[in-house]
Motif scaffolding. Sequence first.
Motif, PDB file in Angstrom:
ATOM      1  N   LYS A   1       0.823  -1.213   0.000  1.00 47.42           N
ATOM      2  CA  LYS A   1       0.000   0.000   0.000  1.00 47.42           C
ATOM      3  C   LYS A   1       0.855   1.261   0.000  1.00 47.42           C
ATOM      4  O   LYS A   1       0.570   2.209  -0.705  1.00 47.42           O
ATOM      5  CB  LYS A   1      -0.952   0.008   1.198  1.00 47.42           C
ATOM      6  CG  LYS A   1      -1.986  -1.075   1.155  1.00 47.42           C
ATOM      7  CD  LYS A   1      -2.912  -0.907  -0.016  1.00 47.42           C
ATOM      8  CE  LYS A   1      -3.941  -1.996  -0.062  1.00 47.42           C
ATOM      9  NZ  LYS A   1      -4.641  -2.083  -1.306  1.00 47.42           N
ATOM     10  N   LEU A   2       1.900   1.261   0.803  1.00 45.39           N
ATOM     11  CA  LEU A   2       2.754   2.440   0.913  1.00 45.39           C
ATOM     12  C   LEU A   2       3.660   2.586  -0.307  1.00 45.39           C
ATOM     13  O   LEU A   2       3.691   3.619  -0.960  1.00 45.39           O
ATOM     14  CB  LEU A   2       3.595   2.360   2.185  1.00 45.39           C
ATOM     15  CG  LEU A   2       4.571   3.503   2.409  1.00 45.39           C
ATOM     16  CD1 LEU A   2       3.793   4.790   2.645  1.00 45.39           C
ATOM     17  CD2 LEU A   2       5.481   3.209   3.576  1.00 45.39           C
ATOM     18  N   PHE A   3       4.378   1.548  -0.612  1.00 46.86           N
ATOM     19  CA  PHE A   3       5.387   1.560  -1.664  1.00 46.86           C
ATOM     20  C   PHE A   3       4.787   1.858  -3.038  1.00 46.86           C
ATOM     21  O   PHE A   3       5.329   2.628  -3.812  1.00 46.86           O
ATOM     22  CB  PHE A   3       6.091   0.199  -1.667  1.00 46.86           C
ATOM     23  CG  PHE A   3       7.308   0.108  -2.528  1.00 46.86           C
ATOM     24  CD1 PHE A   3       8.474   0.768  -2.183  1.00 46.86           C
ATOM     25  CD2 PHE A   3       7.308  -0.660  -3.674  1.00 46.86           C
ATOM     26  CE1 PHE A   3       9.609   0.671  -2.953  1.00 46.86           C
ATOM     27  CE2 PHE A   3       8.435  -0.765  -4.460  1.00 46.86           C
ATOM     28  CZ  PHE A   3       9.588  -0.095  -4.095  1.00 46.86           C
ATOM     29  N   ASP A   4       3.675   1.243  -3.339  1.00 46.50           N
ATOM     30  CA  ASP A   4       3.087   1.382  -4.670  1.00 46.50           C
ATOM     31  C   ASP A   4       2.234   2.628  -4.832  1.00 46.50           C
ATOM     32  O   ASP A   4       1.842   2.957  -5.945  1.00 46.50           O
ATOM     33  CB  ASP A   4       2.261   0.138  -5.011  1.00 46.50           C
ATOM     34  CG  ASP A   4       3.133  -1.105  -5.168  1.00 46.50           C
ATOM     35  OD1 ASP A   4       4.351  -0.942  -5.404  1.00 46.50           O
ATOM     36  OD2 ASP A   4       2.606  -2.220  -5.056  1.00 46.50           O
ATOM     37  N   THR A   5       1.928   3.326  -3.751  1.00 50.34           N
ATOM     38  CA  THR A   5       1.058   4.498  -3.883  1.00 50.34           C
ATOM     39  C   THR A   5       1.781   5.827  -3.712  1.00 50.34           C
ATOM     40  O   THR A   5       1.182   6.864  -3.967  1.00 50.34           O
ATOM     41  CB  THR A   5      -0.096   4.429  -2.864  1.00 50.34           C
ATOM     42  OG1 THR A   5       0.443   4.349  -1.560  1.00 50.34           O
ATOM     43  CG2 THR A   5      -0.997   3.240  -3.140  1.00 50.34           C
ATOM     44  N   VAL A   6       3.044   5.795  -3.271  1.00 44.43           N
ATOM     45  CA  VAL A   6       3.756   7.063  -3.136  1.00 44.43           C
ATOM     46  C   VAL A   6       4.029   7.647  -4.518  1.00 44.43           C
ATOM     47  O   VAL A   6       4.229   6.924  -5.490  1.00 44.43           O
ATOM     48  CB  VAL A   6       5.090   6.918  -2.348  1.00 44.43           C
ATOM     49  CG1 VAL A   6       4.831   6.515  -0.923  1.00 44.43           C
ATOM     50  CG2 VAL A   6       6.028   5.959  -3.020  1.00 44.43           C
TER      51      VAL A   6
ATOM     52  N   ASN B   1       8.873   0.968  -7.759  1.00 42.85           N
ATOM     53  CA  ASN B   1       7.444   1.243  -7.808  1.00 42.85           C
ATOM     54  C   ASN B   1       7.085   1.823  -9.180  1.00 42.85           C
ATOM     55  O   ASN B   1       7.947   2.098 -10.018  1.00 42.85           O
ATOM     56  CB  ASN B   1       7.002   2.157  -6.660  1.00 42.85           C
ATOM     57  CG  ASN B   1       7.572   3.548  -6.752  1.00 42.85           C
ATOM     58  OD1 ASN B   1       8.376   3.860  -7.626  1.00 42.85           O
ATOM     59  ND2 ASN B   1       7.145   4.405  -5.830  1.00 42.85           N
ATOM     60  N   GLN B   2       5.800   1.990  -9.405  1.00 47.07           N
ATOM     61  CA  GLN B   2       5.333   2.458 -10.714  1.00 47.07           C
ATOM     62  C   GLN B   2       5.785   3.883 -11.000  1.00 47.07           C
ATOM     63  O   GLN B   2       6.061   4.244 -12.138  1.00 47.07           O
ATOM     64  CB  GLN B   2       3.804   2.356 -10.801  1.00 47.07           C
ATOM     65  CG  GLN B   2       3.240   2.663 -12.170  1.00 47.07           C
ATOM     66  CD  GLN B   2       3.783   1.734 -13.263  1.00 47.07           C
ATOM     67  OE1 GLN B   2       3.901   0.536 -13.069  1.00 47.07           O
ATOM     68  NE2 GLN B   2       4.118   2.305 -14.408  1.00 47.07           N
TER      69      GLN B   2
END
Length: 182
Positions: A136-141, A158-159
């Motif tokens: 949740k944290l890594f992929d949404t920052v 991440n993306q």
Amino acid sequence: WFIPFLTIVFAFTNEWHSLIWIGFSASTVPNSNLIIYHHGYWFWFAFLYYYGLLLTSIIFLVRGYRKFSGYKKKNALLILIAFPFPIIGNILYNFNLGPWPGFDLTAVGFTISSIFLYWGVRRQNLVDLAPIAREKLFDTVEEGVLILNQESIVVDHNQAIVNIIRRKGYELRKGVLNRTAN
């Protein structure tokens, strides 16, 4: 919560309407003190309702299992393995298919399920929140995150960093940053 609440109310007031059980009889097994309950209409309605919910849950888990990877796939598999045992025990009891008339095998099924779930929780970290929090944290920052090992090979990203790298004319391929052919 409405159906379970009504079921409890009907169970406590069953002598007025016989919706949960209509009677009982002694087991035909010699030297047995078991009582076999004969179920009423609401019991069968609730039975179908609860098993409908269970079937829906199983469908969602199977769909999730197909989509998941890594720890999520393992967790879904453990739950899917544990799911059927109490259901099978309860069905055997309710349709008098068990080895002993009137003996409810649901508790045995829950015991077997609990072994799988205990193994998942204690040994496989089924409820470990770290992977979920990381995802949740890594992929949404919004900032790009690129993790390299000692040989400067990309081990995670991440993306956001993928988008940044593309804008700069690079791409990630097999853990290595390469210039695109533009």
